[in-house]
Design an enzyme around this catalytic site. Structure first.
Site, PDB file in Angstrom:
ATOM      1  N   GLU A 128      -6.332  35.354 -42.814  1.00 25.56           N
ATOM      2  CA  GLU A 128      -7.261  35.642 -41.730  1.00 25.56           C
ATOM      3  C   GLU A 128      -6.639  36.724 -40.843  1.00 25.56           C
ATOM      4  OE1 GLU A 128      -8.318  32.423 -39.104  1.00 25.56           O
ATOM      5  OE2 GLU A 128      -9.907  33.601 -38.221  1.00 25.56           O
ATOM      6  N   ALA A 269      -0.744  29.099 -36.132  1.00 28.11           N
ATOM      7  CA  ALA A 269      -0.987  28.355 -37.357  1.00 28.11           C
ATOM      8  C   ALA A 269      -2.290  28.825 -37.978  1.00 28.11           C
ATOM      9  CB  ALA A 269      -1.063  26.858 -37.061  1.00 28.11           C
ATOM     10  N   ASN A 272      -6.120  27.230 -43.401  1.00 26.26           N
ATOM     11  CA  ASN A 272      -6.486  27.319 -44.816  1.00 26.26           C
ATOM     12  C   ASN A 272      -6.927  25.961 -45.370  1.00 26.26           C
ATOM     13  OD1 ASN A 272      -5.152  29.962 -44.725  1.00 26.26           O
ATOM     14  ND2 ASN A 272      -3.291  28.730 -44.682  1.00 26.26           N
ATOM     15  N   HIS A 304      -5.985  21.209 -33.623  1.00 24.73           N
ATOM     16  CA  HIS A 304      -6.846  22.396 -33.719  1.00 24.73           C
ATOM     17  C   HIS A 304      -7.082  22.777 -35.184  1.00 24.73           C
ATOM     18  CE1 HIS A 304      -8.333  26.407 -32.289  1.00 24.73           C
ATOM     19  NE2 HIS A 304      -7.859  26.793 -33.465  1.00 24.73           N
ATOM     20  N   GLU A 305      -6.005  22.920 -35.927  1.00 25.00           N
ATOM     21  CA  GLU A 305      -6.163  23.353 -37.322  1.00 25.00           C
ATOM     22  C   GLU A 305      -6.889  22.285 -38.140  1.00 25.00           C
ATOM     23  OE1 GLU A 305      -5.616  26.381 -37.471  1.00 25.00           O
ATOM     24  OE2 GLU A 305      -4.275  26.581 -35.759  1.00 25.00           O
TER      25      GLU A 305
HETATM   26 ZN    ZN Z   1      -8.413  28.373 -34.546  1.00 26.28          ZN
END
Ligand code: ZN
Length: 897
Positions: A128, A269, A272, A304-305
């Site tokens: 990203e 981070a 994926n 968050h991830e």
């Molecule tokens: Zn994010």
């Protein structure tokens, strides 16, 4: 020449990719990537636009072979490649076709940390936003979603772990010292979510039973010997999984969830699918190495991830202009998670304080943009505080407006309707308002307008009626557009600023009488049609308004409070945020009225109020009714950044001096109370309960106040000794780090012996710990002393400094740029220094370089002398041949905004 992409030019991609099969042969010097893609015409495109040949992204790839429908193609005939785009001739007319490519890439020498690269001995990826094109040919845009399978072949000894997205299908020993694996991700996804990791890693394993009873295996991979440091991350992951089920009804969808920690990473981070990759500084924590703040940071990024799996992965962005669709929403979710786990009072104050310190300056600066930008040269420059934090604030307003049940229904509708799709912010708002059952059209303009709205409030009381007048202004509503010409020295373009249309937002408020009794509470809603709003209420006495409770809207409120009114709110406001806010306002008023030659004393009743809190805390051993952690926040004096925002032009050194003088005075008045409270807050052993964390926080706040007295009084080194002692006896990083800061930050001249001793001890002790070392560098770069710039130059040559690691680079250079009195030194030396470093870094890591270039955000606000000095630094960057487009975008906008 840099190319601008505009939001309004969006077109669907002409083709769909039904399947993408990848094969990676990891060799000693390079990696061979073979891909097989099945294309077919995209009905969203072919009905509406003229047929177009298939164009794939691919940056700097060495082509070994290109095949179309199983036939080998020649450059110039079957395809054309210019180093960035691969055009497949004749595909416009094909209903479907089968494409194979074989390319060679060199991840071992990839210092940009985009695409596939090496972190230590680990091979990993960061795709990203646009990294995948550095790995193989592909339509590298988020609206092309495909099913990916991966085969990896590598040396068994060097790379015993071979990971990719989804489920592991097969593992084979190839007999010749190599082995291979096959992975399959059943969920269609865009290429930016693709990941691969190969390395010799240790594994921490656990599991989670989902709400429907499925068992999910949880794996955290780390460098050898580090898994015990990932336990807290693992616990956080499980909490996040449970929380998302409870609060949003979201269950994890694969049988395996993996996290890999790497030292070389450009960001925090990456989410994926099924294989998060983390900056190791956000995974590893032990009591000895992590501060309380680090722990909370880790929990929030892990969450968050994880939350991205639904808000980002299952439902992704149609195009990169929609980035806040996933980031604003996911930040909102991680904020709520943190509030539930660490206390909403303290979290909220931190969130708003971050917004003010980081996002407001961005929103008033050259790279300001709406949470959904309209144009960019490089989208990677737009992973900003605005898209993330302000984006979250906009969603917070929606949730407030709909109520928690309504918002939940809206979210349910969003998941139901768009699962598996790449959508827009408009789609999101549509779903939320439908599910939530309330019109949200009034809030949509927040997606279009930049700038922090300023709310000017004034009131009158005529003996029976209280009337409040509210007026909004947004001087920075328009965003500067990017420049395409790489000239950089042309005269600045003054953008004309038409009056922007008003924004709608809620203003919950309360009114207090002069005894501090709450008289009334309600929410006024600004509509998107009015810039002014009047509000009247019968009242027999003159009330004191507490405005914008919980800072629910991302606007700044100005109200001509008297000191007495603020003191009343400081003692009586029932809104914990606004109580803090009253403290901030009171002190900000005082500080802005001072100058270094003329500093005034805080009022007696203010000091007494603080004293009474400290006395209570002292008597209760830190367990008073007001939680110690909250008190620590009340005792935070507005920082230089926040004070500077209220001053034109900002005088950073003077503000810093005034602030220090003020803190010293306060400490002088409260010395005895602070000292006894400091001792009363001591803990015999380390724990991580809320109370224990709160006590540490308050105690260290007091230590910092007291340390200022060290140098203004002849007290025989008393407080240096106190800090030294804390440093020496501490069994945890929170206390040692705070002591180290106290020892180093406040003496006017060079460091004391005690400070030097502690600094040296710290680096010796932690030389093997990468994240802790970064903090050691950061501490010194953040020291507000004239010697700091020189010190940074010494540290660059320190044997433990890693010149190519982003964390290390940021620990010196970002920290310098936030060390405002030093960065804005009148000589311009720090500007020049940073510009030179940015140019050096741009040659190998343009992402980090462009990020650092945002340090010049205050350019237009500076006085003439400052502008001249900063312009020189900006020109130094722009005049350099061959700078990256992303560095160009930031720098040219800054100079020519
Ligand atoms: Zn994010």
């Amino acid at each position: 020449m840099a190319k601008v992409t505009n939001r309004k030019d969006y077109r669907p991609y002409p083709f769909e990719v039904e399947q993408c099969q990848l094969r990676f042969e990891i060799q000693a010097r390079h990696v061979i990537v073979s891909s097989r893609l099945w294309f077919r015409q995209n009905p969203k495109y072919s009905g509406r636009y003229r047929p177009a040949d298939c164009i794939l992204d691919g940056t700097g790839l060495e082509i070994l072979s290109i095949r179309l429908n199983d036939r080998e193609q020649e450059e110039g005939q079957g395809y054309r490649y210019d180093g960035r785009k691969l055009e497949l001739t004749g595909t416009a007319e094909m209903q479907n076709f089968y494409f194979c490519a074989k390319v060679r890439i060199d991840p071992y020498n990839n210092k940009s940390l985009e695409g596939m690269y090496r972190s230590g001995d680990i091979l990993c990826t960061q795709n990203e936003a646009t990294g995948f094109r550095n790995i193989t040919f592909y339509p590298d845009r988020p609206d092309v979603m495909s099913r990916f399978t991966t085969e990896i072949i590598a040396d068994q000894k060097q790379y015993p772990r071979l990971l990719s997205n989804g489920n592991l299908l097969e593992k084979k020993d190839l007999g010749d010292g190599r082995h291979s694996v096959r992975w399959e991700d059943p969920f269609p996804k865009p290429a930016y979510l693709y990941a691969l990791v190969a390395g010799d890693l240790d594994l921490l394993s656990d599991h989670f039973i989902t709400c429907s009873g499925r068992e999910v295996t949880l794996h955290i991979y780390t460098d050898k010997g580090k898994t015990s440091q990932a336990r807290f991350a693992m616990e956080s992951l499980k909490k996040a999984m449970l929380w998302d089920e409870k609060l949003f009804g979201r269950e994890y969808d694969l049988d395996l969830y993996m996290i890999v920690a790497v030292d070389s990473f450009n960001f925090g981070a990456m989410e994926n699918k099924g294989l998060n990759i983390f900056n190791s500084s956000l995974v590893f924590a032990t009591d000895e190495t992590a501060t309380d703040a680090t722990y909370e940071n880790i929990a929030s990024v892990i969450a968050h991830e994880y939350f991205h799996n639904w808000t980002g992965n299952r439902i992704t962005c149609r195009d990169w202009f929609q980035l806040t669709l996933k980031e604003g929403l996911t930040v909102y979710r991680d904020e709520r998670f943190s509030e539930d786990h660490f206390g909403s009072e303290v979290c909220r104050i931190q969130q708003v304080s971050n917004l003010r310190n980081m996002q407001y300056p961005e929103d008033a600066g050259p790279n300001r943009h709406p949470i959904r930008p309209d144009s960019f040269i490089d989208i990677n420059n737009f992973y900003t505080q605005t898209v993330y934090e302000k984006g979250a604030a906009v969603i917070r307003m929606m949730a407030f407006h709909l109520g928690s049940e309504g918002f939940r229904k809206g979210m349910d509708r969003y998941f139901e309707r768009f699962d598996g799709q790449a959508v827009t912010c408009d789609d999101f708002v549509d779903a939320i308002q439908e599910g939530g059952g309330k019109d949200l059209s009034l809030l949509r303009r927040w997606y279009e307008q930049a700038g922090t709205p300023q709310l000017y409030a004034d009131s009158k009381w005529d003996g029976t009626k209280f009337s409040l007048k509210l007026r909004q202004e947004n001087p920075n509503a328009a965003a500067p557009s990017p420049h395409t010409e790489k000239t950089g020295t042309s005269a600045s373009r003054e953008s004309s600023r038409p009056i922007p249309p008003p924004l709608a937002f809620p203003i919950p408020l309360a009114l207090y009488d002069h005894n501090g009794t709450k008289l009334h509470e309600e929410t006024i809603m600004f509509s998107e049609r009015e810039t002014e709003r009047h509000y009247t209420l019968n009242s027999q006495s003159k009330p004191v308004p507490s405005l914008l409770l919980d800072h629910i809207s991302p606007v700044e409120v100005h109200y001509p409070y008297s000191d007495e009114e603020l003191l009343l709110l400081i003692s009586a406001d029932q809104d914990s945020f606004n109580r803090y806010e009253a403290m901030q306002r009171y002190q900000q008023k005082l500080l802005l009225a001072m100058n270094p030659e003329q500093t005034t004393e805080p009022a007696d009743n203010f000091v007494e109020r603080l004293r009474s809190w400290l006395t209570a805390q002292c008597a209760a051993g830190g367990d008073a009714a007001m939680p110690p952690r909250y008190l620590a926040q009340l005792l935070q004096v507005p920082g230089v950044q926040i004070l500077a925002a209220a001053q034109q032009p900002p005088q950073f050194q003077a503000l810093h001096q005034v602030r220090e003088a003020y803190c010293t005075k306060l400490a002088g008045h409260l010395e005895e109370d602070m000292l006894s409270c400091y001792h009363a807050l001591a803990q015999t052993s380390y724990e991580r309960s809320d109370l224990a964390i709160g006590k540490r926080s308050l105690r260290n706040t007091l230590l910092h106040y007291l340390s200022r007295l060290q140098h203004n009084r002849n007290n025989g080194g008393k407080y240096d000794e106190l800090a030294s002692q804390q440093y020496q006896t501490s069994d945890n990083m929170t206390d040692s780090y705070a002591a180290l800061q106290a020892l180093t930050h406040y003496s006017p001249g060079p460091h004391s012996q005690a400070a030097e001793g502690a600094l040296a001890h710290f680096s010796r002790r932690w030389q093997g710990d990468f994240s802790v070392l970064c903090r050691w560098f950061a501490l010194q770069a953040g020291t507000p002393k004239p010697q700091t710039l020189q010190k940074i130059q010494e540290l660059e040559n320190h044997p433990l400094f890693r010149q190519e690691n982003p964390n290390m680079l940021r620990s010196l250079y970002s920290v310098l740029s936030r060390n405002l009195p030093i960065f804005h030194d009148k000589s311009g030396a720090a500007y020049q220094f940073l510009a030179q470093r940015i140019l050096q870094i741009d040659r190998f890591n343009s992402m980090t370089a462009a990020g650092l270039a945002k340090a010049f955000v205050a350019y237009k606000q500076l006085d003439e002398e400052g502008q001249t000095a900063m312009a020189k630094a900006l020109q130094l960057i722009l005049q350099q041949d061959g700078i990256s487009d992303r560095l160009y975008e930031i720098t040219s906008k800054t100079l020519e905004q």
